[in-house]
Design a protein around this motif. Structure first.
Motif, mmCIF file in Angstrom:
data_model
loop_
_atom_site.group_PDB
_atom_site.id
_atom_site.type_symbol
_atom_site.label_atom_id
_atom_site.label_comp_id
_atom_site.label_asym_id
_atom_site.label_seq_id
_atom_site.Cartn_x
_atom_site.Cartn_y
_atom_site.Cartn_z
ATOM 1 N N ASP A 167 -0.037 5.397 -13.301
ATOM 2 C CA ASP A 167 0.666 4.246 -13.909
ATOM 3 C C ASP A 167 1.352 3.468 -12.798
ATOM 4 N N THR A 168 0.984 2.223 -12.684
ATOM 5 C CA THR A 168 1.264 1.500 -11.434
ATOM 6 C C THR A 168 2.359 0.440 -11.581
ATOM 7 N N PHE A 169 3.221 0.350 -10.570
ATOM 8 C CA PHE A 169 4.147 -0.785 -10.442
ATOM 9 C C PHE A 169 3.426 -1.858 -9.622
ATOM 10 N N LEU A 183 0.710 -3.556 -4.791
ATOM 11 C CA LEU A 183 1.399 -2.588 -5.667
ATOM 12 C C LEU A 183 2.283 -1.670 -4.833
ATOM 13 N N LEU A 184 3.131 -0.916 -5.536
ATOM 14 C CA LEU A 184 3.848 0.176 -4.856
ATOM 15 C C LEU A 184 2.904 1.363 -4.895
ATOM 16 N N ARG A 185 2.590 1.928 -3.761
ATOM 17 C CA ARG A 185 1.521 2.935 -3.741
ATOM 18 C C ARG A 185 1.837 4.069 -4.723
ATOM 19 N N THR A 186 0.813 4.492 -5.430
ATOM 20 C CA THR A 186 0.990 5.531 -6.440
ATOM 21 C C THR A 186 0.759 6.919 -5.856
ATOM 22 N N HIS A 187 0.179 6.972 -4.655
ATOM 23 C CA HIS A 187 -0.050 8.236 -3.952
ATOM 24 C C HIS A 187 -0.211 7.935 -2.458
ATOM 25 N N THR A 188 -0.214 8.973 -1.643
ATOM 26 C CA THR A 188 -0.366 8.735 -0.202
ATOM 27 C C THR A 188 -1.836 8.692 0.207
ATOM 28 N N SER A 189 -2.740 8.910 -0.752
ATOM 29 C CA SER A 189 -4.176 8.947 -0.411
ATOM 30 C C SER A 189 -4.722 7.672 0.241
ATOM 31 N N PRO A 190 -4.190 6.460 -0.063
ATOM 32 C CA PRO A 190 -4.730 5.298 0.642
ATOM 33 C C PRO A 190 -4.669 5.442 2.157
ATOM 34 N N MET A 191 -3.772 6.282 2.646
ATOM 35 C CA MET A 191 -3.706 6.481 4.099
ATOM 36 C C MET A 191 -4.935 7.206 4.635
ATOM 37 N N GLN A 192 -5.681 7.892 3.740
ATOM 38 C CA GLN A 192 -6.952 8.482 4.196
ATOM 39 C C GLN A 192 -7.840 7.361 4.740
ATOM 40 N N ALA A 193 -7.977 6.290 3.928
ATOM 41 C CA ALA A 193 -8.850 5.183 4.331
ATOM 42 C C ALA A 193 -8.303 4.471 5.563
ATOM 43 N N ARG A 194 -6.984 4.256 5.591
ATOM 44 C CA ARG A 194 -6.404 3.547 6.746
ATOM 45 C C ARG A 194 -6.600 4.340 8.032
ATOM 46 N N VAL A 195 -6.397 5.663 7.968
ATOM 47 C CA VAL A 195 -6.551 6.476 9.183
ATOM 48 C C VAL A 195 -8.010 6.484 9.634
ATOM 49 N N MET A 196 -8.942 6.636 8.664
ATOM 50 C CA MET A 196 -10.367 6.683 9.036
ATOM 51 C C MET A 196 -10.825 5.347 9.625
ATOM 52 N N GLU A 197 -10.242 4.259 9.100
ATOM 53 C CA GLU A 197 -10.578 2.942 9.656
ATOM 54 C C GLU A 197 -10.108 2.817 11.100
ATOM 55 N N ALA A 198 -8.960 3.449 11.386
ATOM 56 C CA ALA A 198 -8.316 3.235 12.690
ATOM 57 C C ALA A 198 -8.820 4.169 13.778
#
Ligand code: YSA
Length: 357
Positions: A167-169, A183-198
């Protein structure tokens, strides 16, 4: 007996005797005056406007002329001496009784209460240290996140039912197509994609951070909480690495005696997926338990093998690389470690609670 204070007048005490008698009586009374009131009374009686020393001074005029100078000087000396003694005694009494506002130098010092880290910050550091000892590096990412990282990069496209899990803000901003995109992140998982990109593999990271979900609060749910994301990507990473790493984390943080349970679970960004729970400290399976509702377990994290599509989207070849990831709730870990039966204590700012840690 010209000029002598000692001159005697028959049965009358000599002037010298009169002065000594007043002095002895005054010093004896002063030695036992032990309060502000007693001191004031003493002052009135001996050196005040109608005090005995003042009367001695006033009596100078009634003395024979040859005694007046000597007697007057002796009475003045007595007055000065008694005023000095009064000041000394007053300081002693003040120090001993400490009236309001006075500094009692004999009191032991007060220990200032030291600041300390919030229990959740302490727990975050403990978790990241446990993974740090296993070779994981700590990185951080944005709390205000793009839809694209929070959901799409994690295999959760628009209209995917898994969006209901989170449920997202949303922020009041729309992209060119009129869609909400921040949005306000609902979990820290988006950092998986950011780290793999970097960066390129091998990757071993832990990502602590605040998360937000628009959901009702209860003893184990907050609308704002902390997660630590864990991710390892390399050639040849297997589910055994996931289990071994998470078991070792649990052993380090909870101790070897706590029970840990893995179960199958579903997350769109892993295949296969699991959740991990630790045995509830609060109950013996009582269905009324606020923490686990009688299940005897409190879930602390979701985990799994990184989905090939997530790897592919980040530019990695899933035929070559594999990885595992997990996202754990820091408040839940702190509750289990410290036997806290309601997550809401952490953010109520009650010093009686916070100063225990
Ligand atoms: C799953 C697989 C992965 O490969 C990587 C990560 C994950 C976890 C996934 N991103 C996720 O957020 N799963 S979850 O919704 O089940 O939350 C994970 C943990 O966060 C929960 O086990 C719980 O400990 C904590 N949590 C979730 N919502 C919470 C909460 N803690 C407090 N209040 C809430 N509202």
């Amino acid at each position: 007996m010209a000029d002598s204070v000692n001159g005697s007048n028959g049965g009358e005490p000599s002037p010298d005797d009169r002065i000594n008698a007043v002095k002895d009586a005054a010093l004896a009374a002063l030695a036992v005056a032990d309060s502000a009131d007693a001191l004031q009374e003493w002052r009135n009686q001996y050196i005040g406007r109608s005090g005995e020393v003042t009367l001695l001074l006033r009596s100078v005029g009634s003395l024979p002329a040859e005694q007046r100078a000597g007697f007057g000087q002796a009475a003045n000396r007595l007055k000065n001496e008694l005023e000095g003694s009064f000041d000394t005694r007053q300081a002693e009494v003040t120090a001993a009784s400490g009236p309001a506002g006075a500094i009692d130098v004999s009191l032991p010092g007060r220990k200032p209460s030291g600041g300390r880290l919030h229990p959740i910050t302490q727990t975050v550091r403990e978790i990241t240290a446990a993974f740090g000892a296993m070779g994981f590096q700590t990185v951080e990412g944005p709390e205000v996140e793009l839809d694209r990282y929070n959901f799409n990069a994690m295999n959760i496209p628009d209209d995917h039912p898994a969006r209901d899990m989170f449920d997202t803000f949303w922020l009041d901003r729309v992209d060119e197509e009129g869609a909400r995109s921040i949005l306000l992140r609902t979990h820290t998982s988006p950092m998986q994609a950011r780290v793999m990109e970097a960066q390129d593999p091998p990757i071993r990271v832990v990502v602590p951070g605040r998360c937000y979900r628009y959901e009702a609060t209860d003893a184990s749910h907050e609308w704002h909480f902390n997660q630590v994301e864990v991710m390892a990507v390399d050639e040849g990473i297997t589910f055994a690495d996931l289990k071994g790493t998470l078991f070792e984390f649990a052993r380090r943080v909870f101790g070897p005696e706590r029970k840990v349970r893995f179960r199958c679970d579903f997350f769109p960004f892993v295949e296969p997926g699991v959740d991990m729970a630790v045995d509830c400290f609060n109950c013996e399976g009582d269905p009324a338990c606020r923490i686990c509702r009688g299940s005897r377990w409190l879930e602390i994290l979701g985990a799994g093998m990184v989905h090939p599509d997530v790897l592919r989207r980040a530019g990695y070849d899933p035929e070559r690389y594999s990885g595992f990831a997990a996202g754990m709730g820091v408040e839940r870990v702190a509750m289990l470690k410290h036997g806290i039966d309601d997550i809401r204590h952490f953010y109520a700012n009650d010093m009686r609670f916070l100063s225990q840690f």
